[in-house]
Design a protein around this motif. Structure first.
Motif, PDB file in Angstrom:
ATOM      1  N   VAL A 237      63.028 -13.935  81.875  1.00  0.00           N
ATOM      2  CA  VAL A 237      61.990 -14.287  82.837  1.00  0.00           C
ATOM      3  C   VAL A 237      60.938 -15.146  82.163  1.00  0.00           C
ATOM      4  O   VAL A 237      60.554 -14.903  81.015  1.00  0.00           O
ATOM      5  CB  VAL A 237      61.309 -13.016  83.413  1.00  0.00           C
TER       6      VAL A 237
ATOM      7  N   LEU B  20      56.971 -17.832  88.814  1.00  0.00           N
ATOM      8  CA  LEU B  20      57.850 -16.869  88.168  1.00  0.00           C
ATOM      9  C   LEU B  20      59.273 -17.395  88.261  1.00  0.00           C
ATOM     10  O   LEU B  20      59.721 -17.787  89.347  1.00  0.00           O
ATOM     11  CB  LEU B  20      57.742 -15.508  88.882  1.00  0.00           C
TER      12      LEU B  20
ATOM     13  N   ALA C 295      61.032 -11.255  78.615  1.00  0.00           N
ATOM     14  CA  ALA C 295      60.089 -11.981  79.463  1.00  0.00           C
ATOM     15  C   ALA C 295      59.084 -12.726  78.614  1.00  0.00           C
ATOM     16  O   ALA C 295      58.481 -12.149  77.705  1.00  0.00           O
ATOM     17  CB  ALA C 295      59.367 -11.016  80.408  1.00  0.00           C
TER      18      ALA C 295
ATOM     19  N   ALA D 169      57.063 -16.340  83.178  1.00  0.00           N
ATOM     20  CA  ALA D 169      55.955 -16.199  84.121  1.00  0.00           C
ATOM     21  C   ALA D 169      54.777 -17.018  83.616  1.00  0.00           C
ATOM     22  O   ALA D 169      54.386 -16.904  82.455  1.00  0.00           O
ATOM     23  CB  ALA D 169      55.553 -14.731  84.256  1.00  0.00           C
TER      24      ALA D 169
ATOM     25  N   VAL E 298      55.582 -14.540  79.013  1.00  0.00           N
ATOM     26  CA  VAL E 298      54.488 -14.516  79.979  1.00  0.00           C
ATOM     27  C   VAL E 298      53.295 -15.258  79.396  1.00  0.00           C
ATOM     28  O   VAL E 298      52.862 -14.966  78.279  1.00  0.00           O
ATOM     29  CB  VAL E 298      54.081 -13.069  80.321  1.00  0.00           C
TER      30      VAL E 298
ATOM     31  N   LEU F 131      60.048  -5.290  89.063  1.00  0.00           N
ATOM     32  CA  LEU F 131      61.377  -5.886  89.142  1.00  0.00           C
ATOM     33  C   LEU F 131      62.373  -5.225  88.198  1.00  0.00           C
ATOM     34  O   LEU F 131      63.526  -4.982  88.559  1.00  0.00           O
ATOM     35  CB  LEU F 131      61.300  -7.380  88.815  1.00  0.00           C
ATOM     36  N   ASP F 132      61.933  -4.953  86.963  1.00  0.00           N
ATOM     37  CA  ASP F 132      62.870  -4.448  85.960  1.00  0.00           C
ATOM     38  C   ASP F 132      63.093  -2.951  86.074  1.00  0.00           C
ATOM     39  O   ASP F 132      64.221  -2.471  85.986  1.00  0.00           O
ATOM     40  CB  ASP F 132      62.368  -4.799  84.559  1.00  0.00           C
TER      41      ASP F 132
ATOM     42  N   ASP G 130      51.326 -10.535  86.560  1.00  0.00           N
ATOM     43  CA  ASP G 130      52.741 -10.728  86.229  1.00  0.00           C
ATOM     44  C   ASP G 130      53.316  -9.524  85.495  1.00  0.00           C
ATOM     45  O   ASP G 130      54.507  -9.230  85.627  1.00  0.00           O
ATOM     46  CB  ASP G 130      52.907 -12.004  85.411  1.00  0.00           C
TER      47      ASP G 130
ATOM     48  N   CYS H 203      66.100  -6.998  79.191  1.00  0.00           N
ATOM     49  CA  CYS H 203      65.403  -8.165  79.743  1.00  0.00           C
ATOM     50  C   CYS H 203      64.347  -8.657  78.760  1.00  0.00           C
ATOM     51  O   CYS H 203      63.621  -7.871  78.154  1.00  0.00           O
ATOM     52  CB  CYS H 203      64.758  -7.793  81.074  1.00  0.00           C
TER      53      CYS H 203
ATOM     54  N   PRO I 131      66.801  -8.809  86.480  1.00  0.00           N
ATOM     55  CA  PRO I 131      66.313  -9.843  85.560  1.00  0.00           C
ATOM     56  C   PRO I 131      66.795  -9.608  84.131  1.00  0.00           C
ATOM     57  O   PRO I 131      66.771  -8.480  83.638  1.00  0.00           O
ATOM     58  CB  PRO I 131      64.794  -9.698  85.653  1.00  0.00           C
TER      59      PRO I 131
ATOM     60  N   ILE J   5      63.317 -16.464  87.153  1.00  0.00           N
ATOM     61  CA  ILE J   5      64.158 -15.347  86.743  1.00  0.00           C
ATOM     62  C   ILE J   5      65.608 -15.791  86.633  1.00  0.00           C
ATOM     63  O   ILE J   5      66.157 -16.408  87.551  1.00  0.00           O
ATOM     64  CB  ILE J   5      64.069 -14.199  87.768  1.00  0.00           C
TER      65      ILE J   5
ATOM     66  N   LEU K 281      56.693  -7.735  86.789  1.00  0.00           N
ATOM     67  CA  LEU K 281      57.828  -7.509  85.902  1.00  0.00           C
ATOM     68  C   LEU K 281      58.227  -6.040  85.870  1.00  0.00           C
ATOM     69  O   LEU K 281      59.415  -5.701  85.894  1.00  0.00           O
ATOM     70  CB  LEU K 281      57.497  -7.998  84.490  1.00  0.00           C
TER      71      LEU K 281
END
Length: 363
Positions: free
Chosen positions: A141, A223, A208, A143, A210, A173-174, A166, A206, A138, A225, A170
């Protein structure tokens, strides 16, 4: 194989679903449910043909594992007692109120040599499980986790009630640390924040965005990405995943619309998706619901000694980021100066009524 003796501590809105699912599993013996409300405990126990308790102490030596679904303020005290007794624990999110409490639970679980799993349920959503199997890094992102006010979880705000889901996703994922946090939030019902927007910058680069709100009319949990590998979008409500990737030709040679002639550009709008950008829809709804998946995973960890997918350390890291978000929310200067309105409960005074147009403008 002997049946695993389990109990659920706290059988309110969510806890009764934990109990219902466990009671239906063939390898589990639901030996009891606990709730501070005797009537609630009895009602759930009667439906599931088990025993009702108003205190968990009598179950410390009679269960093989326990699911703790109490209000957050009780997570530490209840989970600590079971861990000290050597009982594996699944504790709902957030793991605790404070990092110090989380650290103690992690230490107790390690000392007892038993699994401590944190109930970040979306990790077991079939759509997210599908995404986790694929290579994606990602870079941007979005969310969103919105829902109507339910009157539940009022001991915490929107960050620990909703956004922490979330945050955990995250981090999973990251895989890198959060370098910077900027957030703003507002309280509508008084007490804790009811809506929050946060911008997180990870060490990986990344970014994000949120948002979480518990005062919207319709639920929304999704979500989105953007990554070098393509785009991924998850709808957590429907358990559906959409994936978009460049065609091999575009990935190798690129696509320059400004270099195309008029006829090719005219065709491009009809050929973008399919020829140049490949799209795949993955329906995870047929692979079970996330709560059943989560409970089955916990039971497997108890039986085999495997490390839970969401460990106590994972729950602690999500809580640490949540605390940084809350710190930013509480220090936000609504008027750009510290002597003005600051924090979620001290919004500037309204300038007027949204439904009314000022007379001069109306004229």
């Amino acid at each position: 194989m002997s049946r695993l003796r389990m109990a659920v501590i706290g059988v309110g809105h969510l806890g009764q679903h934990h109990a219902r699912i466990l009671a239906g599993l063939p390898d589990v013996d639901l030996v009891g449910v606990v709730d501070s409300s005797p009537d609630q405990a009895k009602a759930v126990a009667a439906r599931l043909n088990t025993t009702a308790y108003t205190s968990h102490e009598s179950l410390l030596k009679t269960v093989d594992a326990v699911s703790i679904v109490t209000p957050t303020i009780h997570h530490h005290s209840v989970a600590a007692e079971f861990l000290k007794a050597g009982v594996p624990v699944l504790v709902e999110k957030p793991i605790c109120r404070t990092l110090a409490e989380a650290d103690e639970l992690i230490e107790l679980a390690a000392k007892a040599g038993v699994p401590l799993q944190v109930g970040h349920i979306e990790r077991f959503n079939p759509a997210f499980e599908e995404l986790s199997r694929r290579p994606i890094r990602p870079k941007f992102v979005e969310a969103e986790r919105h829902g109507p006010f339910t009157g539940r979880s009022i001991d915490i705000g929107a960050v620990l009630d909703l956004m922490i889901h979330d945050i955990d996703l995250l981090l999973a994922l990251d895989g890198t640390l959060v370098k910077k946090v900027e957030a703003v939030g507002a309280s509508v019902f008084g007490g804790h924040e009811d809506m929050v927007n946060a911008r997180l910058t990870f060490e990986s680069g990344c970014i994000a965005h949120v948002t979480a709100s518990r005062i919207t009319q319709r639920p929304k949990r999704r979500l989105r990405i953007w990554a070098p590998e393509g785009y991924a979008g998850i709808d957590f409500v429907t358990r559906k995943l959409v994936l978009v990737q460049q065609s091999p030709e575009v990935r190798q040679y690129g696509l320059r619309a400004d270099k195309l002639d008029a006829a090719a550009r005219a065709r491009l709008k009809d050929e973008v998706f399919g020829r140049h950008l490949q799209v795949r829809y993955v329906d995870g709804d047929r692979k079970g619901d996330q709560l059943t998946n989560e409970l089955r995973h916990f039971i497997d960890c108890v039986r085999t000694g495997r490390t839970p997918r969401v460990t106590g350390e994972d729950g602690r890291e999500a809580l640490a980021v949540a605390e940084r978000i809350l710190e930013s929310v509480r220090s936000h200067e609504w008027e750009g100066r510290p002597e003005g309105s600051v924090g979620p409960t001290k919004m500037p005074r309204p300038a007027g009524w949204l439904f009314e147009v000022p007379r001069a403008e109306a004229a």
